[in-house]
Design a protein around this motif. Structure first.
Motif, PDB file in Angstrom:
ATOM      1  N   TRP A 163       0.799  -1.218   0.000  1.00  0.00           N
ATOM      2  CA  TRP A 163       0.000   0.000   0.000  1.00  0.00           C
ATOM      3  C   TRP A 163       0.839   1.279   0.000  1.00  0.00           C
ATOM      4  O   TRP A 163       0.342   2.341   0.360  1.00  0.00           O
ATOM      5  N   ASN A 198       7.487   6.099  10.584  1.00  0.00           N
ATOM      6  CA  ASN A 198       6.616   5.036  10.067  1.00  0.00           C
ATOM      7  C   ASN A 198       5.223   5.296  10.602  1.00  0.00           C
ATOM      8  O   ASN A 198       5.035   6.134  11.494  1.00  0.00           O
ATOM      9  N   GLY A 199       4.248   4.566  10.070  1.00  0.00           N
ATOM     10  CA  GLY A 199       2.863   4.841  10.417  1.00  0.00           C
ATOM     11  C   GLY A 199       2.566   4.642  11.897  1.00  0.00           C
ATOM     12  O   GLY A 199       1.933   5.484  12.540  1.00  0.00           O
ATOM     13  N   SER A 200       3.026   3.508  12.430  1.00  0.00           N
ATOM     14  CA  SER A 200       2.748   3.217  13.843  1.00  0.00           C
ATOM     15  C   SER A 200       3.301   4.319  14.741  1.00  0.00           C
ATOM     16  O   SER A 200       2.665   4.722  15.721  1.00  0.00           O
ATOM     17  N   TYR A 254      -7.595  -0.333  12.373  1.00  0.00           N
ATOM     18  CA  TYR A 254      -6.181  -0.751  12.439  1.00  0.00           C
ATOM     19  C   TYR A 254      -5.321   0.496  12.432  1.00  0.00           C
ATOM     20  O   TYR A 254      -5.500   1.383  11.588  1.00  0.00           O
ATOM     21  N   HIS A 255      -4.375   0.556  13.370  1.00  0.00           N
ATOM     22  CA  HIS A 255      -3.552   1.753  13.454  1.00  0.00           C
ATOM     23  C   HIS A 255      -2.071   1.454  13.646  1.00  0.00           C
ATOM     24  O   HIS A 255      -1.317   2.330  14.052  1.00  0.00           O
ATOM     25  N   GLY A 256      -1.674   0.230  13.369  1.00  0.00           N
ATOM     26  CA  GLY A 256      -0.258  -0.105  13.486  1.00  0.00           C
ATOM     27  C   GLY A 256      -0.026  -1.092  14.611  1.00  0.00           C
ATOM     28  O   GLY A 256      -0.956  -1.472  15.323  1.00  0.00           O
ATOM     29  N   GLU A 308      -9.895   5.363  10.989  1.00  0.00           N
ATOM     30  CA  GLU A 308      -9.477   5.455   9.586  1.00  0.00           C
ATOM     31  C   GLU A 308     -10.678   6.009   8.819  1.00  0.00           C
ATOM     32  O   GLU A 308     -11.742   5.394   8.827  1.00  0.00           O
ATOM     33  N   ASP A 346      -6.588   8.737  11.005  1.00  0.00           N
ATOM     34  CA  ASP A 346      -5.453   7.961  10.526  1.00  0.00           C
ATOM     35  C   ASP A 346      -5.597   7.837   9.011  1.00  0.00           C
ATOM     36  O   ASP A 346      -6.334   6.988   8.517  1.00  0.00           O
ATOM     37  N   ILE A 377      -3.120   7.109   7.055  1.00  0.00           N
ATOM     38  CA  ILE A 377      -1.875   6.456   6.648  1.00  0.00           C
ATOM     39  C   ILE A 377      -2.068   5.627   5.379  1.00  0.00           C
ATOM     40  O   ILE A 377      -1.236   5.681   4.471  1.00  0.00           O
ATOM     41  N   ALA A 378      -3.179   4.890   5.324  1.00  0.00           N
ATOM     42  CA  ALA A 378      -3.440   4.102   4.107  1.00  0.00           C
ATOM     43  C   ALA A 378      -4.318   4.857   3.114  1.00  0.00           C
ATOM     44  O   ALA A 378      -4.196   4.683   1.906  1.00  0.00           O
ATOM     45  N   LYS A 385       2.975   5.885   4.617  1.00  0.00           N
ATOM     46  CA  LYS A 385       2.835   5.042   3.424  1.00  0.00           C
ATOM     47  C   LYS A 385       3.125   5.793   2.119  1.00  0.00           C
ATOM     48  O   LYS A 385       4.269   5.955   1.761  1.00  0.00           O
TER      49      LYS A 385
HETATM   50  C1  LIG Z   1      -0.145   0.574   7.683  1.00  0.00           C
HETATM   51  C2  LIG Z   1      -0.985   1.335   8.619  1.00  0.00           C
HETATM   52  C3  LIG Z   1      -0.482   1.805   9.842  1.00  0.00           C
HETATM   53  C4  LIG Z   1       0.897   1.457  10.343  1.00  0.00           C
HETATM   54  O1  LIG Z   1       1.909   1.947   9.537  1.00  0.00           O
HETATM   55  P1  LIG Z   1       3.351   1.229   9.598  1.00  0.00           P
HETATM   56  O2  LIG Z   1       4.215   2.099   8.762  1.00  0.00           O
HETATM   57  O3  LIG Z   1       3.158  -0.135   9.028  1.00  0.00           O
HETATM   58  O4  LIG Z   1       3.764   1.199  11.020  1.00  0.00           O
HETATM   59  C5  LIG Z   1      -1.311   2.570  10.629  1.00  0.00           C
HETATM   60  N1  LIG Z   1      -2.563   2.870  10.241  1.00  0.00           N
HETATM   61  C6  LIG Z   1      -3.073   2.439   9.083  1.00  0.00           C
HETATM   62  C7  LIG Z   1      -4.460   2.836   8.696  1.00  0.00           C
HETATM   63  C8  LIG Z   1      -2.320   1.634   8.238  1.00  0.00           C
HETATM   64  O5  LIG Z   1      -2.850   1.159   7.111  1.00  0.00           O
END
Ligand SMILES: *Cc1c(COP(=O)(O)O)cnc(C)c1O
Length: 449
Positions: free
Chosen positions: A50, A108-110, A142-144, A215, A249, A251-252, A278
């Protein structure tokens, strides 16, 4: 040369699975393709987890990184700064939803999620309200996978083994579940009466909750669940009324994946804190950022002796190479009108998957948002009963995809398509045809189970 099996311990993997199915060693990438060491070509259907937007080895981003590497590869970001980090902060705040004026980097996302959670609690603590320490999150969110992030994950798969060591006290709420809606409503145009559970939690625990984290519009790792913008609008209003911060979030979902630069634009709302990662570097280097409002920034701004500074750091925070990659990525968005040009291709992907997968007796739903299309497999279309998990049907289908030259990855029994934006219409046609053949190999029609 290959390392001894197991020397390299793969993420999110039962290593024993690879006794009879070797890991695919990738030698190089170009555009939407990756090539293994034997020269076999794989179409990257999942944007390499992703992250990739504009193709592997994208020449613009690769050159931007190479240029930056010869000027300044890394410098401490406390007490020092550099042009790429500052320019990127300016660009991100200019592009982000209204009100987000400050950028705090992580890598990173987490980590961005950890930053946002700490900022949200710190915001209240610095105002003498340390009792606001809980976070509210949705089922299937989901947030990491760092411990703080896991403690707001509503998908047990990732957290069940670590309950003993996770922070406790957060509040999980039943969220929207449009495929199996308990109220029997349809997703399209829904006014999200299922918000009630969240609304009640916010009212009851307003004095303890620092923030809600979600998300926006699309829960990815929790099953590619799409929910209506009305839910987000209600959430924005209710968090304001309860005096609770809203963390989105992205991130994705960010950087065009859902059809707008950020998903929350489709609901017309702005959060108090927004996490991005991401796609921000086009998939080249790890970088993340938390965008914050003026009000939040101001709560940490005080004389040193008041001990209100936001104490959080990572060694590679705001790495110049990653910032250069991100600046080039944003320049591509601008120069190539990416959001508009993605639209017909994303629509074609959605249409072809619907057409080719929709009639299969084990396909419960095909759902799309922007450049993401997911297929949820079921044992029975009428009851929507899931397939037996022990069959690992999704895994076998994605492996059947490898044979046909797809770099594909199932999420349990959900198959999804999330290709780099540079995929062509012909390639979308091939991708969906090969993927459909992989499904047919594992679940032949007429033998629905
Ligand atoms: C992938 C993801 C994360 C975590 O990111 P990492 O870089 O893998 O730690 C957090 N939140 C969402 C919505 C994600 O898809």
């Amino acid at each position: 040369m290959s390392a001894k099996p197991g020397t390299l311990w793969h993420p999110c993997t039962q290593m024993k699975d690879h006794e009879d199915f070797p890991v695919i060693r990738v030698a190089r990438g170009q555009g939407i393709y990756l090539f293994d060491e034997g020269g076999k070509r794989y179409l990257d259907a999942v944007s390499s987890w992703w992250v990739n937007l504009f193709g592997h080895a994208n020449p613009r981003i690769a050159s931007a990184i190479a240029r930056q590497a010869q000027i300044l590869e890394q410098v401490i970001l406390a007490g020092f700064s550099h042009a790429p980090a500052e320019e990127l902060a300016e660009r991100l705040t200019a592009l982000a939803p209204a009100g987000l004026e400050h950028v705090f980097y992580a890598d990173n996302g987490s980590s961005a999620v950890e930053v946002a959670l700490k900022m949200a609690h710190g915001f209240f603590r610095n105002q003498g309200r340390a009792g606001k320490f809980r976070f509210t999150y949705l089922d299937n969110g989901y947030h990491g996978e760092t411990l703080g992030a896991l403690a707001v994950c509503g998908e047990d798969l990732y957290s069940e083994q670590f309950g003993a060591i996770m922070p406790q006290g957060n509040l999980r709420v039943a969220g929207p579940d449009c495929f199996r809606c308990p109220l029997g409503l349809a997703r399209e145009g829904c006014d999200a009466p299922c918000f009630q559970a969240m609304g009640e939690t916010l009212e009851r625990h307003a004095n303890e909750i620092a923030a809600v984290i979600v998300e926006p519009l699309l829960q990815c790792a929790g099953g590619f669940r799409i929910y209506p913008p009305a839910y987000l609008r209600r959430l924005r209003q209710a968090t304001r009324e309860a005096g609770v911060l809203l963390i989105l979030d992205e991130i994705a979902t960010g950087f065009g994946r859902t059809g707008t630069l950020f998903a929350c634009e489709q609901a017309g709302i702005s959060p108090d804190l927004m996490c991005v990662s991401k796609g921000v570097t086009g998939g080249f280097l790890p970088l993340s950022a938390v965008l914050a409002t003026d009000e939040i920034y101001a709560a940490f701004y005080a004389d040193w002796a008041e001990r209100k500074a936001f104490l959080h750091s990572h060694s590679y925070t705001g790495n110049p190479l990653a910032c250069a990659a991100a600046l080039e990525t944003l320049a591509i968005f601008r120069d190539e009108d990416v959001i508009a040009r993605n639209r017909p291709k994303a629509a074609l992907l959605a249409e072809l998957v619907r057409e080719r997968f929709g009639g299969h007796p084990n396909v419960g739903e095909v759902r799309s948002l922007g450049f993401v299309t997911a297929v949820e497999l079921v044992a029975d279309r009428a009851t929507k009963a899931p397939l037996p998990a022990a069959n690992r049907t999704g895994l076998h289908i994605s492996r059947a995809g490898f044979k046909r030259g797809l770099l594909w990855r199932n999420l349990g029994d959900i198959l999804y398509f999330m290709p780099p934006y540079v995929i062509t219409e012909e390639e979308i046609d091939r991708l969906t045809r090969d993927a459909r053949a992989a499904l047919g190999e594992v679940l032949p029609e007429g033998e629905a189970r």
